[in-house]
Design a protein around this motif. Structure first.
Motif, PDB file in Angstrom:
ATOM      1  N   LYS A   6       0.848  -1.189   0.000  1.00 19.16           N
ATOM      2  CA  LYS A   6       0.000   0.000   0.000  1.00 19.16           C
ATOM      3  C   LYS A   6       0.883   1.237   0.000  1.00 19.16           C
ATOM      4  O   LYS A   6       1.721   1.411   0.886  1.00 19.16           O
ATOM      5  CB  LYS A   6      -0.919  -0.004   1.220  1.00 19.16           C
ATOM      6  N   TRP A   7       0.656   2.122  -0.982  1.00 14.30           N
ATOM      7  CA  TRP A   7       1.558   3.264  -1.166  1.00 14.30           C
ATOM      8  C   TRP A   7       0.800   4.394  -1.833  1.00 14.30           C
ATOM      9  O   TRP A   7       0.046   4.173  -2.785  1.00 14.30           O
ATOM     10  CB  TRP A   7       2.745   2.859  -2.032  1.00 14.30           C
ATOM     11  N   ASN A   8       0.998   5.609  -1.359  1.00 15.76           N
ATOM     12  CA  ASN A   8       0.377   6.802  -1.930  1.00 15.76           C
ATOM     13  C   ASN A   8       1.464   7.631  -2.605  1.00 15.76           C
ATOM     14  O   ASN A   8       2.387   8.117  -1.947  1.00 15.76           O
ATOM     15  CB  ASN A   8      -0.310   7.618  -0.826  1.00 15.76           C
ATOM     16  N   GLU A   9       1.358   7.816  -3.924  1.00 17.65           N
ATOM     17  CA  GLU A   9       2.356   8.539  -4.718  1.00 17.65           C
ATOM     18  C   GLU A   9       1.863   9.932  -5.102  1.00 17.65           C
ATOM     19  O   GLU A   9       2.396  10.559  -6.012  1.00 17.65           O
ATOM     20  CB  GLU A   9       2.684   7.730  -5.983  1.00 17.65           C
ATOM     21  N   ASP A  10       0.874  10.464  -4.400  1.00 15.38           N
ATOM     22  CA  ASP A  10       0.312  11.784  -4.705  1.00 15.38           C
ATOM     23  C   ASP A  10       1.291  12.869  -4.278  1.00 15.38           C
ATOM     24  O   ASP A  10       1.457  13.151  -3.096  1.00 15.38           O
ATOM     25  CB  ASP A  10      -1.027  11.958  -3.988  1.00 15.38           C
ATOM     26  N   ASP A  13       0.129  15.754  -1.924  1.00 15.05           N
ATOM     27  CA  ASP A  13      -0.397  15.413  -0.606  1.00 15.05           C
ATOM     28  C   ASP A  13       0.751  15.274   0.393  1.00 15.05           C
ATOM     29  O   ASP A  13       1.555  14.339   0.301  1.00 15.05           O
ATOM     30  CB  ASP A  13      -1.177  14.100  -0.700  1.00 15.05           C
ATOM     31  N   ALA A  16       1.154  11.888   1.962  1.00 14.42           N
ATOM     32  CA  ALA A  16       1.394  10.733   1.105  1.00 14.42           C
ATOM     33  C   ALA A  16       2.712  10.060   1.474  1.00 14.42           C
ATOM     34  O   ALA A  16       3.630  10.693   2.013  1.00 14.42           O
ATOM     35  CB  ALA A  16       1.421  11.161  -0.360  1.00 14.42           C
ATOM     36  N   HIS A  51       0.920  -0.581  -9.479  1.00 17.27           N
ATOM     37  CA  HIS A  51       0.686   0.654  -8.731  1.00 17.27           C
ATOM     38  C   HIS A  51       2.023   1.364  -8.586  1.00 17.27           C
ATOM     39  O   HIS A  51       2.944   0.846  -7.953  1.00 17.27           O
ATOM     40  CB  HIS A  51       0.089   0.353  -7.355  1.00 17.27           C
ATOM     41  N   ASN A  53       5.140   3.217  -7.476  1.00 18.86           N
ATOM     42  CA  ASN A  53       5.642   3.289  -6.117  1.00 18.86           C
ATOM     43  C   ASN A  53       7.138   3.589  -6.159  1.00 18.86           C
ATOM     44  O   ASN A  53       7.955   2.690  -6.380  1.00 18.86           O
ATOM     45  CB  ASN A  53       5.368   1.943  -5.417  1.00 18.86           C
TER      46      ASN A  53
END
Length: 227
Positions: A6-10, A13, A16, A51, A53
């Motif tokens: 699980k990773w947020n690349e925004d 943000d 993130a 996804h 990352n």
């Protein structure tokens, strides 16, 4: 890009993962990348979902550095940069533990980025000697997983197109585009107005490359012209 972590690349943000990676405390005795990545939870089974990352590419850098017992900049210089004859030195950002970021932040001249493209176009060879394992480059530069991009996909760290071309793409729009069938390398080292490579900007870049290819093909049909 399909580990399932699980990773947020925004990039817009501040909460993130791609931002927290640079600010969260590093566990004593650990590499900054390992310290952060080991805490991620799983969002999908490995190998099933693409996804993007950056942390995963940072982690590849850790693996390479440990396997070679050299920092990435030294290894890249010995294997490629100095041997292939790049014109200028490049710089590579280090993390808070003094290790090179495998996933970003190489600064080089546009001409030397083009030489990187030429190096790949020539089969990742220097003086006829392959720098990579047999079969790796061919596998790396073809679609290995669907990334949801029409007419394209993702290989091993390369963005691929179904027409046989492929690209290295940077966060701000930097790009090394390689079309083996036309012996073509295109390099872009500029930044779009919003400084982030949006889907719209990426589509515009693809259209530009297609237009260049069409012009080259048309030139070939018309024959050589005098200067």
């Amino acid at each position: 890009m399909s580990s399932g972590a699980k990773w947020n690349e925004d990039y817009g943000d501040p909460a993130a993962d791609v931002a927290l990676f640079y600010s969260m405390p590093v566990e004593p005795g650990l590499d900054a990348t390992v310290s952060y990545m080991k805490k991620l939870v799983r969002a999908a089974p490995p190998g099933e979902k693409w996804h993007y990352n950056t942390g995963e590419t940072n982690l590849i850098g850790v693996v390479v550095a440990r396997a070679t017992k050299k920092d990435l900049a030294t290894y890249a210089s010995e294997k490629i940069w100095a041997r292939y004859g790049m014109e200028q030195d490049a710089t590579w950002m280090v993390d808070r533990t003094g290790n090179v970021h495998g996933g970003c932040c190489i600064a080089a001249t546009t001409l030397d980025y083009a030489r990187v493209g030429q190096f790949i176009l020539e089969g990742a060879r220097v003086d006829g000697q392959s720098i990579v394992a047999d079969g790796w480059l061919e596998a790396a530069t073809r679609r290995q997983i669907d990334n949801g991009q029409s007419g394209g996909g993702y290989g091993y760290q390369w963005w691929t197109r179904d027409n046989g071309s492929f690209s290295a793409v940077g966060i701000h729009g930097q790009q090394i585009h390689i079309d083996p069938s036309r012996r073509l390398v295109i390099v872009i080292n500029s930044v779009p107005p919003e400084a982030i490579l949006s889907k719209e900007n990426l589509a515009a870049r693809i259209a530009l490359f297609d237009a260049i290819r069409a012009a080259i093909d048309a030139e070939g049909r018309h024959g050589a012209r005098k200067p």
